[in-house]
Design a protein around this motif. Structure first.
Motif, PDB file in Angstrom:
ATOM      1  N   PHE A 240       0.834  -1.195   0.000  1.00  0.00           N
ATOM      2  CA  PHE A 240       0.000   0.000   0.000  1.00  0.00           C
ATOM      3  C   PHE A 240       0.873   1.250   0.000  1.00  0.00           C
ATOM      4  CE2 PHE A 240      -4.153  -1.909   1.868  1.00  0.00           C
ATOM      5  CZ  PHE A 240      -4.459  -2.392   0.618  1.00  0.00           C
ATOM      6  N   LEU A 241       1.930   1.248   0.798  1.00  0.00           N
ATOM      7  CA  LEU A 241       2.935   2.300   0.717  1.00  0.00           C
ATOM      8  C   LEU A 241       4.193   1.823   1.420  1.00  0.00           C
ATOM      9  CD1 LEU A 241       3.951   4.990  -0.150  1.00  0.00           C
ATOM     10  CD2 LEU A 241       2.818   6.063   1.782  1.00  0.00           C
ATOM     11  N   ARG A 242       5.220   1.505   0.631  1.00  0.00           N
ATOM     12  CA  ARG A 242       6.514   1.114   1.180  1.00  0.00           C
ATOM     13  C   ARG A 242       7.334   2.385   1.340  1.00  0.00           C
ATOM     14  NH1 ARG A 242       9.732  -3.314  -2.072  1.00  0.00           N
ATOM     15  NH2 ARG A 242       8.224  -4.671  -1.011  1.00  0.00           N
ATOM     16  N   LEU A 243       7.543   2.792   2.584  1.00  0.00           N
ATOM     17  CA  LEU A 243       8.195   4.058   2.880  1.00  0.00           C
ATOM     18  C   LEU A 243       9.697   3.873   3.003  1.00  0.00           C
ATOM     19  CD1 LEU A 243       7.664   7.074   3.575  1.00  0.00           C
ATOM     20  CD2 LEU A 243       7.651   6.377   5.975  1.00  0.00           C
ATOM     21  N   ALA A 244      10.461   4.640   2.238  1.00  0.00           N
ATOM     22  CA  ALA A 244      11.919   4.551   2.280  1.00  0.00           C
ATOM     23  C   ALA A 244      12.450   5.121   3.580  1.00  0.00           C
ATOM     24  CB  ALA A 244      12.517   5.305   1.094  1.00  0.00           C
ATOM     25  N   PRO A 245      13.601   4.616   4.072  1.00  0.00           N
ATOM     26  CA  PRO A 245      14.213   5.225   5.260  1.00  0.00           C
ATOM     27  C   PRO A 245      14.752   6.601   4.919  1.00  0.00           C
ATOM     28  CG  PRO A 245      15.686   3.591   4.306  1.00  0.00           C
ATOM     29  CD  PRO A 245      14.399   3.498   3.548  1.00  0.00           C
ATOM     30  N   GLY A 246      14.920   7.438   5.925  1.00  0.00           N
ATOM     31  CA  GLY A 246      15.424   8.779   5.704  1.00  0.00           C
ATOM     32  C   GLY A 246      16.852   8.783   5.196  1.00  0.00           C
ATOM     33  N   ARG A 247      17.220   9.871   4.535  1.00  0.00           N
ATOM     34  CA  ARG A 247      18.594  10.055   4.099  1.00  0.00           C
ATOM     35  C   ARG A 247      19.428  10.569   5.275  1.00  0.00           C
ATOM     36  NH1 ARG A 247      19.660   9.708  -0.989  1.00  0.00           N
ATOM     37  NH2 ARG A 247      21.378  11.212  -0.867  1.00  0.00           N
ATOM     38  N   PRO A 248      20.778  10.528   5.170  1.00  0.00           N
ATOM     39  CA  PRO A 248      21.613  10.966   6.299  1.00  0.00           C
ATOM     40  C   PRO A 248      21.252  12.365   6.779  1.00  0.00           C
ATOM     41  CG  PRO A 248      22.964   9.883   4.641  1.00  0.00           C
ATOM     42  CD  PRO A 248      21.600  10.011   4.051  1.00  0.00           C
ATOM     43  N   GLY A 249      20.931  12.455   8.055  1.00  0.00           N
ATOM     44  CA  GLY A 249      20.609  13.741   8.656  1.00  0.00           C
ATOM     45  C   GLY A 249      19.196  14.220   8.422  1.00  0.00           C
ATOM     46  N   ARG A 250      18.367  13.414   7.730  1.00  0.00           N
ATOM     47  CA  ARG A 250      16.993  13.830   7.444  1.00  0.00           C
ATOM     48  C   ARG A 250      16.039  12.669   7.703  1.00  0.00           C
ATOM     49  NH1 ARG A 250      16.716  16.493   1.581  1.00  0.00           N
ATOM     50  NH2 ARG A 250      17.166  14.323   1.067  1.00  0.00           N
ATOM     51  N   PRO A 251      14.850  12.948   8.219  1.00  0.00           N
ATOM     52  CA  PRO A 251      13.877  11.875   8.460  1.00  0.00           C
ATOM     53  C   PRO A 251      13.155  11.512   7.169  1.00  0.00           C
ATOM     54  CG  PRO A 251      12.931  13.965   9.105  1.00  0.00           C
ATOM     55  CD  PRO A 251      14.344  14.263   8.683  1.00  0.00           C
ATOM     56  N   PRO A 252      12.490  10.353   7.132  1.00  0.00           N
ATOM     57  CA  PRO A 252      11.594  10.085   6.013  1.00  0.00           C
ATOM     58  C   PRO A 252      10.434  11.076   6.042  1.00  0.00           C
ATOM     59  CG  PRO A 252      11.322   8.432   7.732  1.00  0.00           C
ATOM     60  CD  PRO A 252      12.489   9.278   8.126  1.00  0.00           C
ATOM     61  N   SER A 253       9.758  11.234   4.921  1.00  0.00           N
ATOM     62  CA  SER A 253       8.673  12.213   4.858  1.00  0.00           C
ATOM     63  C   SER A 253       7.602  11.753   3.881  1.00  0.00           C
ATOM     64  CB  SER A 253       9.196  13.590   4.440  1.00  0.00           C
ATOM     65  OG  SER A 253       9.823  13.524   3.170  1.00  0.00           O
ATOM     66  N   VAL A 254       6.389  12.255   4.082  1.00  0.00           N
ATOM     67  CA  VAL A 254       5.263  11.949   3.211  1.00  0.00           C
ATOM     68  C   VAL A 254       4.486  13.235   2.932  1.00  0.00           C
ATOM     69  CG1 VAL A 254       4.983   9.540   3.930  1.00  0.00           C
ATOM     70  CG2 VAL A 254       3.845  11.344   5.219  1.00  0.00           C
ATOM     71  N   ARG A 255       3.633  13.161   1.922  1.00  0.00           N
ATOM     72  CA  ARG A 255       2.796  14.305   1.560  1.00  0.00           C
ATOM     73  C   ARG A 255       1.352  13.834   1.387  1.00  0.00           C
ATOM     74  NH1 ARG A 255       5.161  15.704  -3.031  1.00  0.00           N
ATOM     75  NH2 ARG A 255       3.751  14.441  -4.296  1.00  0.00           N
ATOM     76  N   LEU A 256       0.425  14.553   2.017  1.00  0.00           N
ATOM     77  CA  LEU A 256      -1.008  14.308   1.825  1.00  0.00           C
ATOM     78  C   LEU A 256      -1.547  15.365   0.868  1.00  0.00           C
ATOM     79  CD1 LEU A 256      -3.791  13.027   2.496  1.00  0.00           C
ATOM     80  CD2 LEU A 256      -3.931  14.646   4.419  1.00  0.00           C
ATOM     81  N   SER A 257      -2.139  14.931  -0.229  1.00  0.00           N
ATOM     82  CA  SER A 257      -2.763  15.845  -1.180  1.00  0.00           C
ATOM     83  C   SER A 257      -4.191  15.386  -1.436  1.00  0.00           C
ATOM     84  CB  SER A 257      -1.966  15.907  -2.491  1.00  0.00           C
ATOM     85  OG  SER A 257      -1.796  14.611  -3.044  1.00  0.00           O
ATOM     86  N   GLY A 258      -4.976  16.249  -2.040  1.00  0.00           N
ATOM     87  CA  GLY A 258      -6.375  15.969  -2.313  1.00  0.00           C
ATOM     88  C   GLY A 258      -7.119  17.272  -2.507  1.00  0.00           C
ATOM     89  N   THR A 259      -8.439  17.205  -2.486  1.00  0.00           N
ATOM     90  CA  THR A 259      -9.265  18.401  -2.647  1.00  0.00           C
ATOM     91  C   THR A 259     -10.326  18.448  -1.545  1.00  0.00           C
ATOM     92  OG1 THR A 259     -10.788  17.234  -4.136  1.00  0.00           O
ATOM     93  CG2 THR A 259      -8.943  18.399  -5.151  1.00  0.00           C
ATOM     94  N   ASN A 260     -10.974  19.625  -1.461  1.00  0.00           N
ATOM     95  CA  ASN A 260     -12.086  19.822  -0.518  1.00  0.00           C
ATOM     96  C   ASN A 260     -11.670  19.550   0.926  1.00  0.00           C
ATOM     97  OD1 ASN A 260     -13.819  20.390  -2.721  1.00  0.00           O
ATOM     98  ND2 ASN A 260     -14.218  18.199  -3.003  1.00  0.00           N
ATOM     99  N   ALA A 261     -10.483  20.027   1.302  1.00  0.00           N
ATOM    100  CA  ALA A 261     -10.025  19.869   2.678  1.00  0.00           C
ATOM    101  C   ALA A 261     -10.737  20.865   3.585  1.00  0.00           C
ATOM    102  CB  ALA A 261      -8.515  20.066   2.760  1.00  0.00           C
ATOM    103  N   GLY A 262     -10.666  20.611   4.886  1.00  0.00           N
ATOM    104  CA  GLY A 262     -11.307  21.484   5.861  1.00  0.00           C
ATOM    105  C   GLY A 262     -10.477  21.609   7.117  1.00  0.00           C
TER     106      GLY A 262
END
Length: 277
Positions: A240-262
């Protein structure tokens, strides 16, 4: 600094006086990468394809030494090891307490013969070769990180609690709180222009509702009256989502996108950190 400890199914191997871990061959070796590139007729080079790790492996070299009980104590300790390790009918739960105070776990099996080397009447040595079918270790504790609720989208989330992971994590749960339409969660660990895997739910999550996408169980669950339709979930990768480990000195990260947020729109990521060794 704490003393390194090893346990198998809760039975401690590093008792200290009668038995202990002498060294760990292969503990700092990564699993072999599996997969190959494709040769294309009349094309220079090869067509690159994503790869993944195979099973892991390490060896524990243990010693058994008599104390007040003499050689009979060594024999009893050896038989206890047999009871703990010679269990081919199921996987064993190995647990390593590092000197830094961290606890890492894996599921392993002892496939090779157990053949101790006697050291006269002063004890014996035994090498225990462990195969880790799942490939990775994982943290004993769970971590969690959330975006601040609200609009607009996208929400970018640095997963700081997962910074020390060294392996890809596909045992995570992603909770998306509405309102949001057609939410997409994307792995952004490798930086701008190098997005990783993602998943999209082609439906609507209303105010007060939440959708949880569990990569570990391959299940979708809803709350607040939401009944998710699995047919609406599309993922770009093998999980469903295989998340890569962070790069040196930085954490892993994700982004939530979509429409009609509140005002209540939010992403929460929960799970265990994964390690190559």
């Amino acid at each position: 600094m704490a003393r390194e400890r090893w346990l198998v199914d809760g039975y401690e191997l590093t008792e200290g006086l009668v038995r202990n871990v002498e060294y760990r061959t292969g503990l700092n070796s990564t699993p072999t990468v599996i997969g190959s590139n494709a040769a294309v007729p009349n094309r220079i080079g090869e067509l690159w394809r994503p790869k993944h790790h195979g099973p892991g492996k390490f060896t524990l070299a243990l010693w058994l030494a008599p104390s007040a009980g003499g050689w009979g104590e060594v024999e009893r300790a050896w038989e206890d090891l047999l009871r703990a390790l010679a269990r081919p009918h199921r996987l064993l739960a190995f647990e390593r307490h590092t000197v830094a105070g961290q606890i890492r776990r894996c599921q392993g099996e002892v496939l090779s013969a157990l053949a101790p080397t006697p050291l006269g009447q002063s004890g014996m040595r035994i090498g225990v070769e462990v195969t880790v079918p799942a490939g990775y270790w994982e943290s004993a504790d769970t971590s969690s990180a959330s975006t601040a609720p609200g609009a607009p989208l996208p929400h970018n989330l640095d997963l700081t609690p997962f910074t020390d992971a060294t392996a890809s994590m596909e045992q995570l749960a992603y909770r998306i709180t509405g309102p949001v339409t057609e939410p997409t969660v994307t792995d952004t660990t490798d930086g701008a222009g190098r997005d990783g895997d993602s998943f999209t739910y082609t439906g609507q999550i209303g105010p007060g509702q939440a959708l949880t996408v569990d990569s570990a169980t391959w299940q979708l669950t809803g709350s607040g009256g939401l009944v998710p339709d699995p047919a609406r979930l599309a993922n770009s990768g093998p999980a469903f989502l295989r998340l890569a480990p962070g790069r040196p000195g930085r954490p892993p990260s994700v982004r939530l996108s979509g429409t009609n947020a509140g005002t209540g729109t939010q992403l929460t990521v929960t799970g265990r950190r994964a390690y190559l060794t």
